[in-house]
Design an enzyme around this catalytic site. Sequence first.
Site, short mmCIF file in Angstrom:
data_model
loop_
_atom_site.label_atom_id
_atom_site.label_comp_id
_atom_site.label_asym_id
_atom_site.label_seq_id
_atom_site.Cartn_x
_atom_site.Cartn_y
_atom_site.Cartn_z
CG ASP A 224 82.08 -21.38 63.45
OD1 ASP A 224 81.33 -23.00 63.38
OD2 ASP A 224 81.57 -20.35 64.18
CG HIS A 247 86.19 -24.06 62.29
ND1 HIS A 247 84.68 -23.49 63.45
CD2 HIS A 247 86.49 -23.76 62.41
CE1 HIS A 247 85.94 -22.02 63.39
NE2 HIS A 247 86.55 -22.28 62.59
#
Length: 415
Positions: A224, A247
């Site tokens: 993430d 991310h």
Amino acid sequence: MLMANDIHVSTILFSLFILPSFFLHSTDGAATYNVLSYGAKSDGATDNSAAFLKAWSAVCAQSDAAVTMYVPSGSFLLHPTMFTGPCKSKSTVVQIDGNLVASSDYNLYEAAGYWLKFKNVQGLTFEGGQLDAKGSALWECKAQKTNCPDGARSLVFNDAKDIKLKGFTSLNSELFNIVIDTSSNVQVDGLNIQSAATSPNTDGIHVEQSSGVTITNTYIKTGDDCISIGQGTQNLWIEKVTCGPGHGISIGSLGKSANEAGVQNVTVKNVAFSGTTNGLRIKSWERSSNGFAKQILFDGATMDNVKNPIIIDQHYCPHNEGCPTENSGVKISNVVYKNINGTSATQVAVDFSCSASAPCQGISMANVQLTYKGQPAKSSCEHAFGSATGTMVPSSCLQSSSSSNRRLMAFVSNN
Ligand SMILES: *[C@@H]1O[C@H](CO)[C@@H](O)[C@H](O)[C@H]1NC(C)=O
Ligand SMILES: *[C@@H]1O[C@H](CO)[C@@H](O)[C@H](O)[C@H]1NC(C)=O
């Protein structure tokens, strides 16, 4: 004779060598608390939370100028453990040479929601060693089923002040690796954070409701956000961080609540992204909110095959649920992007998708060079106002804030 002389000389050398370190230990000794002395077992199988808390109580009650809780080499299993302050010393050190490991039975951590937590502590250095949260069993559960527990954050700081996190490794977190919440003056330096590229919600470092946090010289590979910056973050400095997979570095998600503290004065300097979904991102929910992000500086970033190198996304609404107004109220202003280069993995490398009711204001860009498959990438703007100077590849699509634009904006925000 020669023999005896030799022995004599080496004994003297030996003593010269040993004595200073012996004294170092004895002067230190009064203020060093080894977890082994409190019953901890380095077998990787015994739950050491009670032993660690006993050592912590002793450390915390000690009023010396500096006090150390020492974790030697070996593998120390810990169930959820909360270290509470305030402590009497102004300088408490947790020095780790070994590995802290969690159980892979994630049900043990579900009720607490954290693995290791420091609360209400001031003047703490947490240094060295390795934290392995063994999160892969939970990731697998989440990949296969819908009724898995949420999981636990690995290392959490709440109501903490004057904190240093230095030179340790965090592996396999069930959820966020490191959380700095409601804290101030926190220096994070030289961390190595790794969770699998496919692991869900395993943000590297999450900062929220905190001021004066610096994150430097840190490597983050995760599933993430490498760093996520939540509401109420102020005076945050990020420098020399390497991210990927992951991310990217994300301000947000902001504006989930109608009432929330804004994000202000964030500097992100000399960072590198490799194979990430995003590079430099600001993200807000498509809901009404008084939140904001302002005074943001992104200076110096290299992108290697990044899907969205520069992105503002004010249309976040997962599964199209709970976003009744269809517009984000979060005001994004005074954002600088400069000295950013490299390759995009998609054609649109600069994407400003701002809110119709709260357009992005005062975006400035300088010296941006982003290519897609060896060609100039593209930019896309929606309700995005600002200006660009210097080299701009792709060319800027920002609208200048002329008076007619201001009238248009006033019209838009009144409706
Ligand atoms: C912004 O934050 C930095 C630390 O990241 C701090 O040194 C600086 O004083 C802050 N600026 C303002 C105007 O508060
Ligand atoms: C990107 O910027 C970095 C740092 O300024 C520089 O070292 C590198 O050569 C640049 N790369 C390209 C492809 O322009």
